[in-house]
Design an enzyme around this catalytic site. Structure first.
Site, PDB file in Angstrom:
ATOM      1  CD  GLN A  87      -2.994   0.878   2.068  1.00 24.03           C
ATOM      2  OE1 GLN A  87      -3.160   0.193   2.960  1.00 24.03           O
ATOM      3  NE2 GLN A  87      -3.696   2.112   2.205  1.00 24.03           N
ATOM      4  CG  PHE A  88       1.569   3.682  -3.682  1.00 28.84           C
ATOM      5  CD1 PHE A  88       1.735   5.338  -3.710  1.00 28.84           C
ATOM      6  CD2 PHE A  88       0.584   3.006  -4.507  1.00 28.84           C
ATOM      7  CE1 PHE A  88       0.745   5.557  -4.737  1.00 28.84           C
ATOM      8  CE2 PHE A  88      -0.283   3.718  -5.065  1.00 28.84           C
ATOM      9  CZ  PHE A  88      -0.175   5.025  -5.365  1.00 28.84           C
ATOM     10  CB  THR A  89      -2.124   5.251  -0.331  1.00 31.78           C
ATOM     11  OG1 THR A  89      -2.539   4.017   0.196  1.00 31.78           O
ATOM     12  CG2 THR A  89      -2.411   4.870  -1.850  1.00 31.78           C
TER      13      THR A  89
END
Length: 157
Positions: free
Chosen positions: A78-80
């Site tokens: 989850q790069f967010t």
């Protein structure tokens, strides 16, 4: 490196309506990799995720780790987690690692968890996923381990 740890009764991840990972009782790990992360951050995070005492003992105290419980892990990239919404209305993801670096470190993280012998399921790196989480407690923590500042100051942009 950032990991949101959620103790779950069950969790699953789907891509295009197909279940690609599912667990029963255990931990759901949402994983973000920063541009400055190295294998040192990954190794620290593996140990921390496996050793944190997030499960209750017979007295109800958080005294048991996922390893001691023999529980399961669902790991979702989850790069967010590196989104910065302090300026403007659209978050910036400048601190998130690029795809190749992030996938390499994510894969090392998953491999490190699997070395524990626990059942480890994953999402699909880079895919649009639907994650279903049945929280237990809820118990949710944000773990963060940043590379030393000198690494960030000396990187080539």
């Amino acid at each position: 490196m950032r990991v949101v740890i959620q103790r779950v009764k069950a969790s699953r991840v789907e891509v295009d309506g197909e279940v690609i990972g599912t667990i029963g009782r255990g931990l759901n790990l949402l994983v973000g990799i920063s541009r400055t992360d190295t294998i040192a951050e990954v190794e620290w995070m593996v140990r921390k995720c496996l050793d944190l005492r997030l499960f209750p003992d017979e007295k109800g105290s958080l005294a048991l780790s996922v390893q001691e419980m023999g529980a399961e892990l669902l790991v979702v990239s989850q790069f967010t987690l590196y989104g910065d919404g302090r300026k403007g209305r659209r978050p910036s993801f400048d601190r998130a690692a690029g795809g190749e670096q992030a996938q390499t470190l994510y894969d090392r993280f998953v491999a490190g968890l699997r070395q524990s012998g626990l059942r480890v399921e994953t999402g699909q790196f880079g895919a649009m996923m639907e994650v279903f989480i049945l929280n237990d407690g809820p118990v949710t923590l944000l773990l963060e381990r940043e590379a030393p500042l000198e690494q960030e100051d000396n990187r080539d942009d």
